[in-house]
Motif scaffolding. Structure first.
Motif, PDB file in Angstrom:
ATOM      1  N   VAL A   1       0.863  -1.180   0.000  1.00 64.07           N
ATOM      2  CA  VAL A   1       0.000   0.000   0.000  1.00 64.07           C
ATOM      3  C   VAL A   1       0.901   1.232   0.000  1.00 64.07           C
ATOM      4  CG1 VAL A   1      -1.657   1.355   1.330  1.00 64.07           C
ATOM      5  CG2 VAL A   1      -1.951  -1.111   1.136  1.00 64.07           C
ATOM      6  N   LYS A   2       0.658   2.130  -0.933  1.00 65.19           N
ATOM      7  CA  LYS A   2       1.436   3.371  -1.064  1.00 65.19           C
ATOM      8  C   LYS A   2       0.554   4.538  -0.649  1.00 65.19           C
ATOM      9  CE  LYS A   2       3.448   6.204  -4.792  1.00 65.19           C
ATOM     10  NZ  LYS A   2       3.728   6.218  -6.259  1.00 65.19           N
TER      11      LYS A   2
ATOM     12  N   ARG B   1       3.911   0.501   2.738  1.00 64.06           N
ATOM     13  CA  ARG B   1       3.872  -0.629   3.648  1.00 64.06           C
ATOM     14  C   ARG B   1       3.591  -1.887   2.825  1.00 64.06           C
ATOM     15  NH1 ARG B   1       5.782   2.824   6.033  1.00 64.06           N
ATOM     16  NH2 ARG B   1       5.270   3.722   8.079  1.00 64.06           N
ATOM     17  N   SER B   2       4.272  -2.981   3.138  1.00 62.24           N
ATOM     18  CA  SER B   2       4.092  -4.201   2.348  1.00 62.24           C
ATOM     19  C   SER B   2       4.160  -5.417   3.244  1.00 62.24           C
ATOM     20  CB  SER B   2       5.146  -4.303   1.238  1.00 62.24           C
ATOM     21  OG  SER B   2       6.442  -4.359   1.786  1.00 62.24           O
TER      22      SER B   2
ATOM     23  N   LEU C   1      -2.590  -3.123   6.071  1.00 68.13           N
ATOM     24  CA  LEU C   1      -1.405  -2.296   5.831  1.00 68.13           C
ATOM     25  C   LEU C   1      -1.734  -0.817   5.938  1.00 68.13           C
ATOM     26  CD1 LEU C   1       0.112  -4.288   2.831  1.00 68.13           C
ATOM     27  CD2 LEU C   1       1.048  -4.156   5.157  1.00 68.13           C
ATOM     28  N   LEU C   2      -2.928  -0.424   5.526  1.00 69.98           N
ATOM     29  CA  LEU C   2      -3.327   0.980   5.617  1.00 69.98           C
ATOM     30  C   LEU C   2      -3.325   1.462   7.064  1.00 69.98           C
ATOM     31  CD1 LEU C   2      -4.464   3.552   4.254  1.00 69.98           C
ATOM     32  CD2 LEU C   2      -6.749   2.576   4.583  1.00 69.98           C
TER      33      LEU C   2
ATOM     34  N   GLY D   1      -2.334   4.068  -3.271  1.00 70.90           N
ATOM     35  CA  GLY D   1      -2.220   3.014  -4.268  1.00 70.90           C
ATOM     36  C   GLY D   1      -2.098   1.654  -3.621  1.00 70.90           C
ATOM     37  N   VAL D   2      -2.467   0.633  -4.366  1.00 66.55           N
ATOM     38  CA  VAL D   2      -2.334  -0.756  -3.930  1.00 66.55           C
ATOM     39  C   VAL D   2      -1.627  -1.521  -5.039  1.00 66.55           C
ATOM     40  CG1 VAL D   2      -3.558  -2.890  -3.328  1.00 66.55           C
ATOM     41  CG2 VAL D   2      -4.397  -0.681  -2.479  1.00 66.55           C
ATOM     42  N   GLY D   3      -0.656  -2.340  -4.684  1.00 64.83           N
ATOM     43  CA  GLY D   3       0.079  -3.091  -5.690  1.00 64.83           C
ATOM     44  C   GLY D   3       0.379  -4.515  -5.257  1.00 64.83           C
ATOM     45  N   ILE D   4       0.695  -5.341  -6.235  1.00 64.25           N
ATOM     46  CA  ILE D   4       1.090  -6.732  -5.987  1.00 64.25           C
ATOM     47  C   ILE D   4       2.368  -7.001  -6.779  1.00 64.25           C
ATOM     48  CG2 ILE D   4       0.426  -9.153  -6.128  1.00 64.25           C
ATOM     49  CD1 ILE D   4      -2.457  -8.348  -6.095  1.00 64.25           C
TER      50      ILE D   4
END
Length: 466
Positions: free
Chosen positions: A313-314, A325-326, A346-347, A360-363
């Motif tokens: 999470v960005k 955070r990851s 994570l948020l 943002g959310v990433g994988i």
């Protein structure tokens, strides 16, 4: 689109001065289907054509995925809470997404793109870059680019029934901006050598990376257009916006973008991010946005037949501090429930009380191994509303209200494809209190009649998505 697929080496491919020779012809195309999800729903549901349509999570914590152009006139936009969308446009048809259908249509569109270029770089289900220079021995003329773009648009409409906007230029930047200018159903080709004149009068917010806060800083010094940003010295831009960010935007203002269209490189991450019009500090609203982003990331992950292990999470705060955070899972996943739950957790590890301007959310940690059993339910745990919700504004949505309804084995959702043994195929307009309302029509029929049934009617069944 706000979806991002990151690739090895992509981050450093735009510099303050072009590292490689820029193209001398408008051979980069950017193609983007107009209001994709909503357009597919209007295509398949004749009664919705020309009317506002909003697709997304229908529950109280739902978020808009796509709004038709009719709904956008009321200020409805992607990532808006569904509560606000209903307040702005209560007469709209509110539908749950049909991801299996969208993926099928996307495959048709990407196949069409491949007919015109050997280099197609998909960005999401409905958006891609094409390099048309690969299929020609001579430089692409403006006239040739226009003709190719026109043929792509015609073929997409003939095969899918959808309109698509296409822009062409000497770079990804110019092509993307060109495709956005004349939506919907646009076609804009920027001739070689005309990039500066094309960019100069446009608002500086047209440059990717210029959000409200950056725009405010530029406006404070009298910079409102891309041309005015380009007129600054590189050092002035760096001092005003920060060394890396300022030089990056200054280079883009000159049209310096030498990124290649790449179709065969392995993705290292899939992510979605949004910059808000106004900073958000409310934890509940941020949680809603993160949930929706997690769902969109998984949708794009599945579109590329990938799974991932690391969820991140960005968060960019009001003062431009960017925090990430990851967490890494023991095995790859494409389960939306897992990604959504972890992203929410994570948020909570970030202090957002001062306000958030981007999230943002990433994988990452991607593999082509996919949990195939999860595709048995295309809703994949997404919030699509439950019993008692009735789509508003769609003709005939009012369902008979009775007490003590029989229990239903199927959670009917607005927009869902169904088939009735006597009346044939149709779609759910609304449900609640033990009743379900169905409009019997398909893409190839006229506007159909509306009928209501007890939700446990043995003759009514979910249908295979068309």
């Amino acid at each position: 689109m706000d979806g991002i697929v990151s690739w090895p080496g992509e981050e450093s491919s735009i510099t303050s001065r072009p590292a490689r020779r820029l193209r001398t012809s408008p051979s980069v195309l950017h193609a983007d289907v107009d209001a994709f999800y909503a357009a597919v729903e209007q295509r398949d549901k004749p009664s919705l054509r020309g009317h506002p349509v909003i697709v997304g999570g229908l529950g109280p914590r739902g978020v808009v995925a796509t709004a038709s152009y009719e709904a956008r006139r009321y200020g409805v936009r992607s990532a808006m809470s569904m509560v606000e969308a209903r307040a702005r446009c209560p007469q709209a048809a509110f539908l749950a997404p049909r991801f299996a259908v969208y993926r099928a249509v996307s495959a048709q569109i990407m196949d069409i793109f491949a007919e015109f270029s050997a280099l197609v770089e998909p960005l999401s289900l409905d958006e891609a870059y094409l390099d048309i220079a690969t299929s020609a021995h001579e430089p692409i003329s403006t006239e040739a680019a226009v003709e190719i773009a026109r043929r792509i648009k015609e073929k997409v409409r003939a095969v899918t029934g959808l309109s698509i906007s296409v822009g062409a230029g000497n770079s990804k930047l110019v092509a993307k901006i060109a495709s956005d200018l004349d939506k919907p159903d646009g076609l804009r080709v920027v001739p070689a050598g005309a990039e500066a004149d094309f960019l100069a009068p446009l608002p500086v917010t047209r440059i990717p990376g210029v959000g409200p806060a950056t725009a405010a800083r530029l406006h404070n010094v009298g910079v409102h257009t891309i041309g005015e940003l380009a007129a600054l010295s590189e050092e002035e831009a760096a001092n005003l916006l920060g060394r890396a960010h300022g030089r990056h935007l200054w280079a883009l203002a000159h049209g310096w973008d030498d990124r290649a269209v790449c179709a065969d490189r392995a993705a290292k991450s899939v992510s979605v991010e949004d910059t808000f019009d106004q900073d958000i500090a409310d934890p509940g609203r941020l949680r809603i946005v993160v949930r929706a982003m997690a769902e969109r990331v998984v949708e794009r992950l599945r579109a590329h037949t990938l799974s991932g292990r690391t969820i991140s999470v960005k968060v960019r705060l009001t003062d431009f501090t960017t925090l990430t955070r990851s967490a890494t899972l023991p095995a790859p996943t494409d389960d939306v429930r897992v990604v959504r739950r972890l992203a929410e957790r994570l948020l909570t590890e970030v202090d957002t009380s001062s306000g958030v301007r981007l999230i943002g959310v990433g994988i990452s940690g991607l593999t082509d191994w996919v949990q195939l059993n999860l595709f048995a339910d295309d809703r994949g745990g997404r919030p699509t509303g439950g019993a008692g919700e009735v789509s508003t504004g769609t003709p005939g949505t009012a369902s008979p209200m009775h007490t003590d309804p029989p229990a239903s084995a199927v959670p009917w959702t607005p927009g869902q494809d169904v088939v009735h043994r006597r009346y044939g195929p149709g779609w759910v307009q609304g449900s609640g209190r033990g009743w379900v309302t169905v409009r019997f029509e398909t893409r190839d029929t006229p506007v159909g009649p509306v009928r209501s049934f007890r939700d446990a009617d043995p003759e009514l069944h979910p249908a295979e998505s068309p």
